[in-house]
Design a protein around this motif. Structure first.
Motif, short mmCIF file in Angstrom:
data_model
loop_
_atom_site.label_atom_id
_atom_site.label_comp_id
_atom_site.label_asym_id
_atom_site.label_seq_id
_atom_site.Cartn_x
_atom_site.Cartn_y
_atom_site.Cartn_z
N ILE A 177 0.85 -1.18 0.00
CA ILE A 177 0.00 0.00 0.00
C ILE A 177 0.90 1.24 0.00
N PRO A 178 1.08 1.87 -1.15
CA PRO A 178 1.95 3.05 -1.18
C PRO A 178 1.21 4.32 -0.78
N ILE A 179 1.87 5.14 -0.01
CA ILE A 179 1.34 6.46 0.32
C ILE A 179 2.41 7.46 -0.08
N VAL A 180 2.05 8.41 -0.92
CA VAL A 180 3.04 9.39 -1.35
C VAL A 180 2.75 10.72 -0.67
N LEU A 181 3.75 11.24 0.05
CA LEU A 181 3.57 12.54 0.70
C LEU A 181 4.10 13.62 -0.23
N PRO A 182 3.22 14.52 -0.67
CA PRO A 182 3.66 15.54 -1.63
C PRO A 182 4.59 16.55 -0.97
N PRO A 183 5.56 17.08 -1.74
CA PRO A 183 6.43 18.12 -1.20
C PRO A 183 5.60 19.35 -0.83
N LEU A 184 6.08 20.13 0.11
CA LEU A 184 5.31 21.28 0.60
C LEU A 184 5.03 22.29 -0.52
N LYS A 185 5.96 22.42 -1.45
CA LYS A 185 5.74 23.43 -2.49
C LYS A 185 4.58 23.06 -3.42
N ASP A 186 4.17 21.80 -3.38
CA ASP A 186 3.02 21.39 -4.18
C ASP A 186 1.70 21.48 -3.41
#
Ligand SMILES: Nc1ncnc2c1ncn2[C@@H]1O[C@H](COP(=O)(O)OP(=O)(O)OP(=O)(O)O)[C@@H](O)[C@H]1O
Ligand SMILES: [Mg+2]
Length: 471
Positions: A308-317
């Motif tokens: 189960i992948p969870i991708v944390l977006p960079p703050l600038k996005d």
């Protein structure tokens, strides 16, 4: 579930036989010892969850032995066995740390009952301690700022998957909140009252990582004076967080793969497999697909953990999160520093919204921490946030990089003197920065006489002129 291991010490062979049969029938692992010497030999070879000790041993009194055992396993419950005549001695034993006592001849059912109670209370005590630690940090959704659509989706995923036992794979740049999310998954899961055990695979040398994860038997390697439980066992019924899994050496990746597939493993130097019920959450800032291509990460392990992948977006996005994060972090920091900083000027906020945030939320947190330290008012002005960097070479200008300099690299610390000196230099650079190179002001803030302050600058080869700004 690992069967709890019990050590029984008595100088009566018949009693030992009886206890062994009864305890084994109740599914406990049993080791018997005829006296203190055998008992100490046993504890040097393996660890125990509970001990049953005769108060009157031929060669030694039981209380002394109990104290020796406690010196090795501090929280281990000890049940004292005593004859009718020596109940006073048993009461004394309890004062000195025994869990309870039974008079001989004892009823085996009573013994089994007391063992169950003792193990349960011991488990509760250690869980309580762990829960207190967790409560202090208060990791739950209330502390996760997620205004943006992207983060909302992350939190939705977290609540959906928390109930399952599947392995979770968290990917995100440094400081995006990987650990925060890992803890949130644990706290939203049915395992929340059990242990959350975290390990940073990048911070531990290869030679220690294996025994750290899987434990080792006594004598498995030089220095292994006694057997130790690994983190997998400590996380039994709970969650194991393998941080920076991309840095796990290949040799240990094999062993991890097997442990995940078979739900059991062998401690270093051990011949008996240990079974555990652990939910695994991994995190990485590396692109593991790339690492697989480079041969640095096993492909089979990648597929095994990439469930189960969870991708944390960079703050600038997700800059729409910034004002809410600022509000949340300012409250947190003000509280920690016992300050009452209420907010940012619009200009300061604008600066934050326009920044790139390579260090993400952690960088934002450090930026605010610096501003709160520096401000003399209850509001943060734009001059206190994100000043342009000075070209002073490899000097730390954010708390994050200072921290990176001080933390152990590949397992070894810098000497205190080196660390102190580096910190001193970084401090001076930041201070001069914020004072626009005005030495008098900087010396005043640092609490130094001017002459001493100049000496410090000289020691670190810092040039005042580089900090003068004209704007
Ligand atoms: N969405 C968020 N809401 C509130 N605080 C956050 C959020 N994301 C991160 N933080 C805070 O930012 C800091 C960094 O987060 P965390 O340690 O979880 O990041 P990380 O991805 O594990 O970082 P690293 O890669 O450096 O290990 C922590 O203090 C955390 O509490
Ligand atoms: Mg982390």
């Amino acid at each position: 579930m690992v069967a709890p291991k019990i050590l029984v010490v008595d100088d009566d062979k018949n009693l030992l036989e009886l206890a062994k049969t009864r305890l084994a029938a109740a599914n406990y692992g049993v080791t018997v010892a005829l006296g203190q010497e055998e008992a100490l030999e046993a504890v040097n070879n393996e660890s125990f969850d509970l001990a049953i000790v005769d108060l009157r041993l031929a060669d030694e009194d039981g209380i002394t032995l109990m104290e020796k055992l406690h010196a090795i396993f501090p929280g281990m419950p000890v049940i004292i066995l005593t004859g009718h005549a020596s109940v006073e001695g048993a009461v004394d034993a309890m004062k000195r740390g025994a869990y309870t006592y039974l008079t001989k001849p004892f009823d085996p059912r009573e013994l089994i009952l007391q063992i169950g109670r003792a193990l349960e209370s011991c488990k509760l005590a250690s869980e309580n301690q762990m829960l207190k630690g967790m409560l202090k940090e208060k990791y739950d959704f209330a502390n996760i700022i997620a205004k943006s659509e992207k983060m909302q989706q992350v939190l939705e995923a977290v609540s959906r998957i928390a109930k399952t036992d599947s392995t979770v794979y968290i990917h995100g740049e440094s400081g995006t909140g990987k650990e925060l999310i890992a803890k949130a998954i644990h706290l939203a899961s049915p395992r929340k009252d059990k242990a959350f055990v975290a390990i940073n695979c990048a911070a531990i040398p290869e030679t220690l990582l294996e025994s750290e994860l899987f434990g080792h038997e006594k004598g498995a390697f030089t220095g292994a004076v006694r057997s130790t439980k690994g983190l997998f066992t400590q996380a039994n019924e709970g969650t194991l967080f393998l941080d920076e899994i991309g840095d796990m050496p290949l040799s240990i990746q094999v062993k991890l793969l097997r442990a995940l597939e078979e739900r059991q493993f062998y401690p270093v130097g051990g011949e008996k497999p240990v079974q555990v019920d652990v939910r695994v959450v991994v995190a990485t800032k590396k692109d593991l697909v790339e690492e697989v291509k480079k041969g640095q990460f096993r492909e089979d392990l990648f597929y095994r953990i990439h469930v189960i992948p969870i991708v944390l977006p960079p703050l600038k996005d997700r800059i729409e999160d910034i004002p809410y994060l600022v509000d949340h972090l300012l409250k947190k920091i003000s509280h920690q520093m016992k300050r009452d900083v209420k907010g940012l000027t619009p200009k300061a906020m604008e600066k934050l919204m326009q920044h790139d945030w390579p260090g993400n939320v952690r960088e934002l947190e450090n930026t605010l921490e610096y501003a709160v330290t520096m401000t003399q008012r209850d509001i943060v002005t734009d001059d206190l946030v994100l000043q342009t960097k000075v070209s002073t070479g490899a000097v730390a200008t954010t708390a994050d990089s200072i921290q990176a300099q001080l933390l152990p690299t590949s397992g070894s610390f810098k000497t205190l003197k080196e660390a102190r000196s580096e910190f001193e230099r970084a401090y001076l650079v930041r201070l001069l920065h914020s004072c626009n190179g005005k030495a008098t002001r900087a010396a005043e803030i640092a609490g130094k006489y001017r002459a001493d302050f100049y000496d410090l600058l000289k020691k670190h080869d810092i040039k005042l002129a580089e900090f003068k700004r004209f704007n």
